[in-house]
Scaffold this motif. Structure first.
Motif, PDB file in Angstrom:
ATOM      1  N   VAL A 135       0.882  -1.066   0.047  1.00 52.65           N
ATOM      2  CA  VAL A 135       0.151   0.139   0.005  1.00 52.65           C
ATOM      3  C   VAL A 135       0.917   1.171  -0.081  1.00 52.65           C
ATOM      4  N   ALA A 136       1.944   1.392   0.613  1.00 56.11           N
ATOM      5  CA  ALA A 136       2.978   2.284   1.054  1.00 56.11           C
ATOM      6  C   ALA A 136       3.537   2.687  -0.397  1.00 56.11           C
ATOM      7  N   ARG A 137       3.949   1.642  -1.037  1.00 59.02           N
ATOM      8  CA  ARG A 137       4.503   1.612  -2.492  1.00 59.02           C
ATOM      9  C   ARG A 137       3.658   2.252  -3.570  1.00 59.02           C
ATOM     10  N   ARG A 138       2.368   1.676  -3.306  1.00 56.12           N
ATOM     11  CA  ARG A 138       1.247   2.109  -4.309  1.00 56.12           C
ATOM     12  C   ARG A 138       0.929   3.594  -4.272  1.00 56.12           C
ATOM     13  N   THR A 139       0.882   3.885  -3.101  1.00 59.34           N
ATOM     14  CA  THR A 139       0.373   5.335  -2.653  1.00 59.34           C
ATOM     15  C   THR A 139       1.635   6.278  -3.269  1.00 59.34           C
ATOM     16  N   ALA A 140       3.025   5.990  -2.656  1.00 54.79           N
ATOM     17  CA  ALA A 140       4.010   6.647  -3.164  1.00 54.79           C
ATOM     18  C   ALA A 140       4.342   6.744  -4.623  1.00 54.79           C
ATOM     19  N   ALA A 141       3.806   5.793  -5.373  1.00 54.96           N
ATOM     20  CA  ALA A 141       4.011   5.881  -7.060  1.00 54.96           C
ATOM     21  C   ALA A 141       3.032   6.954  -7.415  1.00 54.96           C
ATOM     22  N   THR A 142       1.664   6.825  -6.948  1.00 54.98           N
ATOM     23  CA  THR A 142       0.660   7.932  -7.313  1.00 54.98           C
ATOM     24  C   THR A 142       1.192   9.065  -7.007  1.00 54.98           C
TER      25      THR A 142
ATOM     26  N   ASP B  80      10.424  10.190 -12.540  1.00 55.41           N
ATOM     27  CA  ASP B  80      11.746   9.848 -12.960  1.00 55.41           C
ATOM     28  C   ASP B  80      12.687   9.290 -11.995  1.00 55.41           C
ATOM     29  N   VAL B  81      12.352   9.502 -10.661  1.00 55.74           N
ATOM     30  CA  VAL B  81      12.556   9.015  -9.364  1.00 55.74           C
ATOM     31  C   VAL B  81      12.175   7.732  -9.072  1.00 55.74           C
ATOM     32  N   ALA B  82      11.159   7.191  -9.473  1.00 56.55           N
ATOM     33  CA  ALA B  82      10.228   6.063  -8.863  1.00 56.55           C
ATOM     34  C   ALA B  82      10.885   4.758  -8.702  1.00 56.55           C
ATOM     35  N   ASP B  83      11.861   4.448  -9.597  1.00 57.55           N
ATOM     36  CA  ASP B  83      12.426   3.058  -9.246  1.00 57.55           C
ATOM     37  C   ASP B  83      13.231   3.083  -7.932  1.00 57.55           C
ATOM     38  N   ALA B  84      14.142   3.957  -7.859  1.00 58.62           N
ATOM     39  CA  ALA B  84      14.780   4.116  -6.415  1.00 58.62           C
ATOM     40  C   ALA B  84      13.912   4.323  -5.437  1.00 58.62           C
ATOM     41  N   ALA B  85      13.016   5.189  -5.558  1.00 58.31           N
ATOM     42  CA  ALA B  85      12.159   5.721  -4.415  1.00 58.31           C
ATOM     43  C   ALA B  85      11.163   4.765  -3.925  1.00 58.31           C
ATOM     44  N   LEU B  86      10.544   3.880  -4.938  1.00 58.88           N
ATOM     45  CA  LEU B  86       9.571   2.991  -4.575  1.00 58.88           C
ATOM     46  C   LEU B  86      10.317   1.823  -3.871  1.00 58.88           C
ATOM     47  N   GLN B  87      11.420   1.559  -4.001  1.00 61.71           N
ATOM     48  CA  GLN B  87      12.331   0.562  -3.481  1.00 61.71           C
ATOM     49  C   GLN B  87      12.405   0.858  -2.144  1.00 61.71           C
ATOM     50  N   VAL B  88      12.901   2.254  -1.871  1.00 61.99           N
ATOM     51  CA  VAL B  88      13.179   2.544  -0.462  1.00 61.99           C
ATOM     52  C   VAL B  88      11.929   2.771   0.279  1.00 61.99           C
ATOM     53  N   VAL B  89      10.675   3.247  -0.131  1.00 65.24           N
ATOM     54  CA  VAL B  89       9.711   3.172   0.656  1.00 65.24           C
ATOM     55  C   VAL B  89       9.272   1.835   0.849  1.00 65.24           C
ATOM     56  N   ALA B  90       9.369   0.834  -0.037  1.00 58.35           N
ATOM     57  CA  ALA B  90       8.926  -0.610   0.249  1.00 58.35           C
ATOM     58  C   ALA B  90       9.832  -1.143   1.361  1.00 58.35           C
TER      59      ALA B  90
END
Length: 176
Positions: free
Chosen positions: A46-53, A62-72
């Motif tokens: 849920v945190a990852r999907r929310t952050a992606a949105t 453009d920062v999603a790959d790294a950011a979503l890994q960190v959030v998850a």
């Protein structure tokens, strides 16, 4: 005489135009979100999907790959150390960097040896995240939460330029 029409439900499109101007939307510098999640196995997703949105809405795809890994990874660690209760996620973009904070309810151990063991377990749980943050030339850490109720505070800072280049081979990187 015409009757005045009162609408208790705001028109979101009209509000967006008033706040952001016609034809524009949220910018990276407007990114400031907080989310409380149950300390459950589903919360990292849920945190990852929310952050992606949120990242997409603010032009930070453009920062999603790294950011979503960190959030998850941070959310997973927070939920692992807080079997009951809630965890709290904060996303902020300031000074050209995305800041991700997770607070959990795991109190600091009063026994120094147990505290050391617990810190080592947390550090080991964040090994993958540490590699991602390092590849982005960012910074991360954890410590006691200063908020009432205690617990732990984990954080990562991802500079946009480093996060943008994350996962891109060096010979294919371009600056934007």
């Amino acid at each position: 005489m015409p009757l005045a029409v009162v609408n208790a439900c705001p028109d979101r499109q009209v509000d967006d135009v008033l706040v952001f101007g016609a034809g524009s939307g949220p910018t990276p510098d407007d990114l400031a979100y907080s989310l409380t999640l149950p300390a459950a196995a589903t919360s990292p997703a849920v945190a990852r999907r929310t952050a992606a949105t949120v990242l997409t809405a603010h032009g930070l795809g453009d920062v999603a790959d790294a950011a979503l890994q960190v959030v998850a990874e941070l959310a997973l660690c927070a939920c692992r150390f807080t079997p009951d209760g809630e965890v709290y996620l904060c996303l902020r973009y300031r000074g050209g960097a995305l800041r991700v904070l997770l607070y959990d309810g795991h109190p600091r151990h009063t026994n120094p040896r147990l505290a050391e063991i617990c810190d080592e377990r947390r550090r080991a749980s964040l090994t993958l995240m540490a590699c991602v943050v390092g590849a982005c030339a960012g910074d991360w850490g954890f410590g006691d939460a200063r908020e009432p109720g205690g617990g732990a505070r984990m954080w990562a800072v991802l500079p946009r330029e480093g996060a943008r280049a994350y996962g891109v081979p060096a010979n294919r990187r371009t600056s934007a």
